[in-house]
Scaffold this motif. Structure first.
Motif, PDB file in Angstrom:
ATOM      1  N   GLU A 443      90.557-123.403  72.265  1.00  0.00           N
ATOM      2  CA  GLU A 443      90.274-124.804  72.553  1.00  0.00           C
ATOM      3  C   GLU A 443      88.949-124.951  73.292  1.00  0.00           C
ATOM      4  OE1 GLU A 443      93.103-126.618  75.162  1.00  0.00           O
ATOM      5  OE2 GLU A 443      93.177-124.902  76.505  1.00  0.00           O
ATOM      6  N   ARG A 444      88.375-126.115  73.207  1.00  0.00           N
ATOM      7  CA  ARG A 444      87.139-126.407  73.925  1.00  0.00           C
ATOM      8  C   ARG A 444      87.437-126.457  75.424  1.00  0.00           C
ATOM      9  NH1 ARG A 444      83.039-129.448  70.813  1.00  0.00           N
ATOM     10  NH2 ARG A 444      83.670-129.550  68.622  1.00  0.00           N
ATOM     11  N   VAL A 445      86.543-125.908  76.209  1.00  0.00           N
ATOM     12  CA  VAL A 445      86.734-125.903  77.659  1.00  0.00           C
ATOM     13  C   VAL A 445      85.446-126.333  78.346  1.00  0.00           C
ATOM     14  CG1 VAL A 445      88.469-124.083  77.545  1.00  0.00           C
ATOM     15  CG2 VAL A 445      86.066-123.471  77.908  1.00  0.00           C
ATOM     16  N   ALA A 446      85.579-126.653  79.613  1.00  0.00           N
ATOM     17  CA  ALA A 446      84.426-126.943  80.475  1.00  0.00           C
ATOM     18  C   ALA A 446      84.493-126.016  81.675  1.00  0.00           C
ATOM     19  CB  ALA A 446      84.454-128.403  80.919  1.00  0.00           C
ATOM     20  N   ASP A 447      83.340-125.629  82.205  1.00  0.00           N
ATOM     21  CA  ASP A 447      83.347-124.800  83.411  1.00  0.00           C
ATOM     22  C   ASP A 447      82.806-125.555  84.626  1.00  0.00           C
ATOM     23  OD1 ASP A 447      80.625-124.845  82.902  1.00  0.00           O
ATOM     24  OD2 ASP A 447      80.518-122.760  82.265  1.00  0.00           O
ATOM     25  N   THR A 448      82.343-126.794  84.390  1.00  0.00           N
ATOM     26  CA  THR A 448      81.840-127.597  85.502  1.00  0.00           C
ATOM     27  C   THR A 448      82.186-129.063  85.276  1.00  0.00           C
ATOM     28  OG1 THR A 448      79.971-126.086  85.784  1.00  0.00           O
ATOM     29  CG2 THR A 448      79.800-128.242  86.852  1.00  0.00           C
ATOM     30  N   LEU A 449      82.626-129.733  86.347  1.00  0.00           N
ATOM     31  CA  LEU A 449      82.882-131.177  86.320  1.00  0.00           C
ATOM     32  C   LEU A 449      82.157-131.812  87.508  1.00  0.00           C
ATOM     33  CD1 LEU A 449      86.690-131.726  85.581  1.00  0.00           C
ATOM     34  CD2 LEU A 449      84.763-132.498  84.192  1.00  0.00           C
ATOM     35  N   THR A 450      81.416-132.876  87.281  1.00  0.00           N
ATOM     36  CA  THR A 450      80.723-133.584  88.354  1.00  0.00           C
ATOM     37  C   THR A 450      80.828-135.077  88.130  1.00  0.00           C
ATOM     38  OG1 THR A 450      78.626-133.470  87.136  1.00  0.00           O
ATOM     39  CG2 THR A 450      79.052-131.728  88.755  1.00  0.00           C
ATOM     40  N   ARG A 451      80.857-135.833  89.257  1.00  0.00           N
ATOM     41  CA  ARG A 451      80.803-137.285  89.134  1.00  0.00           C
ATOM     42  C   ARG A 451      79.389-137.701  88.738  1.00  0.00           C
ATOM     43  NH1 ARG A 451      82.393-141.110  93.762  1.00  0.00           N
ATOM     44  NH2 ARG A 451      81.844-142.583  92.095  1.00  0.00           N
ATOM     45  N   THR A 452      79.299-138.758  87.984  1.00  0.00           N
ATOM     46  CA  THR A 452      77.978-139.254  87.569  1.00  0.00           C
ATOM     47  C   THR A 452      77.395-140.221  88.590  1.00  0.00           C
ATOM     48  OG1 THR A 452      79.019-141.040  86.294  1.00  0.00           O
ATOM     49  CG2 THR A 452      78.528-138.983  85.121  1.00  0.00           C
TER      50      THR A 452
END
Length: 576
Positions: A443-452
């Motif tokens: 599955e597609r994953v993300a390694d970083t999440l940030t508020r815009t």
């Protein structure tokens, strides 16, 4: 005619010379006013040597016969001119007319390929040229309202009798022949090729080689494989020769391509022109209304030689019976020496959905003594519940082994379906032990999440937050699109269970919801949450966003009473 990728069905040593002479004769005979002359040509074939077995990658048609008529020298007019005083329409007008349904199929195939394979630059006129040469535009447009031919358009049985040998692969489903394959339909695909090249061009859920929409789209995809750009002359010629491996065929198709590019018009279905010559013997295609096993074409019977009443003896007067000539043993090809396929150090095949696989499959052709064999065609086929493809969007690719006997498959491209699928490597034209490879799509994953935004998220009790929460997901610094996510109002950083107090989302009925499932980042990697509301509880609350792969981001939400109501409102002059 037939659409299977293999060697020539018939080979004459003087084929190219005959073609050149035919073109020259055509030019000489078509001076202005030379109406009624024979504008076609026919390949001359002499006594044929034993024809090698065809393979399913020889060409789209199995090198079946094709129509050799050339277009008239006068350019087509943009529309048919009316007849006057009993004078028929000019040859150019008649030849330029393409049956309406057939023409529509060509143009729709071009439109789809322009979207799915824009780098191919496929012109619909090329499909028209091949359709003219293969079946005379579905036998002059004899199709029903859905584009399916009225009766089957069949090439001859590929029984090795003057043609290549292709034994039955479809149990007669498409060609009605349970012994040998035959080229089928308006674009003349043989069943073994249609099995992997077929397409559904009219959206009816079926892939039917007898349907002009399906056949035209399949032919377009076939001509667009291997990364060919048909606006380049070399790629155009390679694509046409892959359809039928003959220089004469190439010249004939190019003639019609140029002719149709100068102008065409539609004519009613069933009223197309009728060609007069075919590359094998000038006869027309077989129209078969129902499945049949057509008999082989045999030469006129000759009286069999009568044996002597008594066997002759040395020194006797009896005449020995003639012995049939022994056909020469064909030279052994590299393919004939292959005993098995072996893996050539292929690494683990894993890719995230929507991404390209970084590793490629390598397969080595080997003899029984494990020696490498060069110049062998290896077919790689993707199977299983997957939408993964090779680069270019195909599920089948054919590669020739190099000097070390290794065929390196095109790069794999993961689709959106996750899980394992299989890639099988086989030798084209020889039944030997192949090689299987397992590939995995994660599955597609993300390694970083940030508020815009860094604006604090605040609200008064019983109110709604002015700003919506928006985050951006990335993976290894690149946009992480289509990544699954959830959002939950949690009790604390240590207790991540759902909080039943404080801020909440609303469902479609307006009821409070504190967990959102089924979220997904957009093409820019952005995820914008619905509006948040507050109940009567005050304090600092936490919103936890989690993406596939386990990456999380915790956002603070503050609910506090509005203390500005106790302060006097500023006077108008104070803000001026």
């Amino acid at each position: 005619m037939a659409a299977h990728f293999g060697r020539r069905l018939r080979k004459g040593a003087a084929t190219t010379a005959v073609a050149a002479a035919a073109v020259a004769a055509l030019s000489a005979s078509q001076a202005p006013g030379a109406a009624g002359e024979d504008h076609g040509r026919q390949t001359t074939v002499g006594a044929s040597a034993p024809v090698p077995d065809a393979t399913s990658d020889g060409n789209a048609t199995g090198n079946s016969p094709y129509y050799t008529d050339l277009p008239p020298l006068n350019s087509p007019r943009p529309s048919p001119s009316p007849t006057t005083a009993g004078t028929p329409v000019a040859t150019g007008d008649a030849e330029a007319g393409i049956p309406a349904t057939v023409l529509d199929a060509y143009k729709k195939a071009e439109a789809e390929l322009r979207s799915t394979k824009p780098g191919c630059n496929l012109p619909w006129q090329l499909l028209a040229a091949i359709g003219k040469v293969e079946s005379d535009q579905a036998d002059g447009g004899r199709v029903d309202a859905d584009g399916t031919t009225i009766g089957r358009i069949l090439g001859p049985a590929l029984d090795g009798n003057g043609f290549a040998l292709v034994k039955d692969t479809d149990h007669g489903e498409y060609d009605g022949n349970t012994e040998y394959d035959q080229a089928v339909g308006p674009m003349q695909f043989i069943p073994s090729t249609w099995a992997w090249a077929g397409r559904d061009g009219n959206g009816d859920g079926k892939k039917d080689p007898n349907n002009v929409y399906d056949a035209a789209l399949a032919a377009g995809h076939y001509l667009c494989r291997n990364g060919w750009d048909l606006s380049r002359e070399d790629d155009l010629h390679s694509a046409i020769l892959s359809y039928n491996d003959s220089q004469d065929y190439l010249n004939t198709v190019l003639s019609w391509l140029e002719y149709y590019r100068k102008g065409t018009h539609s004519v009613p279905d069933g009223t197309g022109s009728v060609p007069g010559h075919r590359s094998d013997d000038g006869s027309r295609h077989t129209q078969s209304p129902k499945p049949s096993n057509p008999p082989k074409t045999k030469p006129d019977p000759k009286p069999a030689p009568q044996p002597d009443p008594k066997p002759s003896k040395p020194g006797g007067s009896g005449t020995p019976s003639p012995k049939p000539p022994v056909p020469p043993t064909p030279p052994q090809t590299p393919t004939d020496t292959v005993d098995h396929l072996a893996d050539a150090d292929t690494a683990q095949l894993t890719a995230m959905a929507g991404h390209a696989f970084t590793e490629r499959i390598g397969t080595r052709a080997e003899t029984k003594a494990d020696k490498s064999v060069a110049k062998v065609r290896i077919r790689f086929t993707i199977s299983g519940d997957t939408d993964a493809t090779f680069t270019g969007g195909e599920t089948v690719a054919t590669v020739t082994t190099d000097a070390q006997g290794v065929a390196l498959a095109p790069a794999l491209q993961a689709g959106e379906k996750t899980g394992d699928f299989k890639v099988t490597a086989t030798v084209v034209g020889r039944s030997v032990k192949g090689a299987d490879y397992t590939a995995t799509v994660t599955e597609r994953v993300a390694d970083t999440l940030t508020r815009t935004s860094d604006t604090p998220l605040t609200c008064t009790p019983g109110g709604e937050f002015a700003d919506q929460v928006q985050v951006k997901a990335t993976y290894k610094g690149a946009v992480a699109d289509k990544v699954a996510a959830t959002a939950t109002l949690i009790k604390s950083s240590r207790d991540t269970s759902e909080n039943d107090k404080g801020p909440y989302f609303k469902d479609k009925d307006g009821k409070p919801v504190r967990t959102l499932d089924g979220l997904q980042t957009d093409a820019k990697g952005l995820l914008t949450l619905p509006k948040l509301y507050a109940d009567d509880n005050t304090g600092t609350f936490l919103l936890r966003i989690t993406t596939a792969g386990g990456t999380t981001l915790t956002v603070e939400l503050k609910v506090a009473a509005d203390d500005t109501s106790a302060s006097p409102s500023p006077s108008p002059s104070a803000s001026s």
